[in-house]
Motif scaffolding. Structure first.
Motif: not given
Length: 146
Positions: A17-25, A36-39, A60-63
């Motif tokens: 999985i590449s580049d999920p760009h997740l957030f702490a929220s 998050w829902p897409r990931f 990444g980008d993971i976060a």
């Protein structure tokens, strides 16, 4: 995966999985997209299609927000898959925090690089961050072999 006489019984399965760009929220989003829902949909589809995959590699980008809580939430969401997951940071990732959450990944003393070496039957997976390459020579520095 079992190996007999040096020959694997089946090919190793590695999913990325590449580049999920997740957030702490979990409400965090990028350009109007809740990441998050897409990931989680992608992760559930992977778990459904390849339940016996030996490795999940998240690149990444993971976060996107570069905070440790994002990596901790990711590890929690991965559940039992966390042990078979390997991470490769991108430019938005905080390598030291990522390494702290995903123990066992190699991290330089300044957090400048991360890598892993993994064996799956007769396969050897290696991840090396580009800072290990000298621009003038394209050769690896000795820190690869730590």
């Amino acid at each position: 995966m079992s190996v007999k006489d040096g020959i694997p019984s089946r090919m190793a399965t590695v999913v990325q999985i590449s580049d999920p760009h997740l957030f702490a929220s979990r409400d965090g989003g990028l350009h109007g997209v809740a990441t998050w829902p897409r990931f989680e949909r992608a992760l559930h589809e992977i778990q459904r299609r390849w339940p016996h995959a030996e490795r999940l590699i998240i690149t990444g980008d993971i976060a996107h927000d570069e905070v440790r809580d994002t990596y901790a939430l990711l590890r929690e969401v991965l559940g039992p898959w966390a042990q078979r997951t390997r991470v490769i940071p991108g430019n938005h990732d905080h390598r030291t925090d990522l390494q702290a959450v995903f123990q066992g990944q190699h991290c330089g003393p300044d957090g400048a690089w991360m890598g892993f070496e993994d064996h799956l039957g007769t396969w050897q997976l290696m991840k090396v961050s580009s800072p290990l390459f000298k621009p003038s020579t394209d050769t690896l520095t000795a820190c690869l072999f730590l």
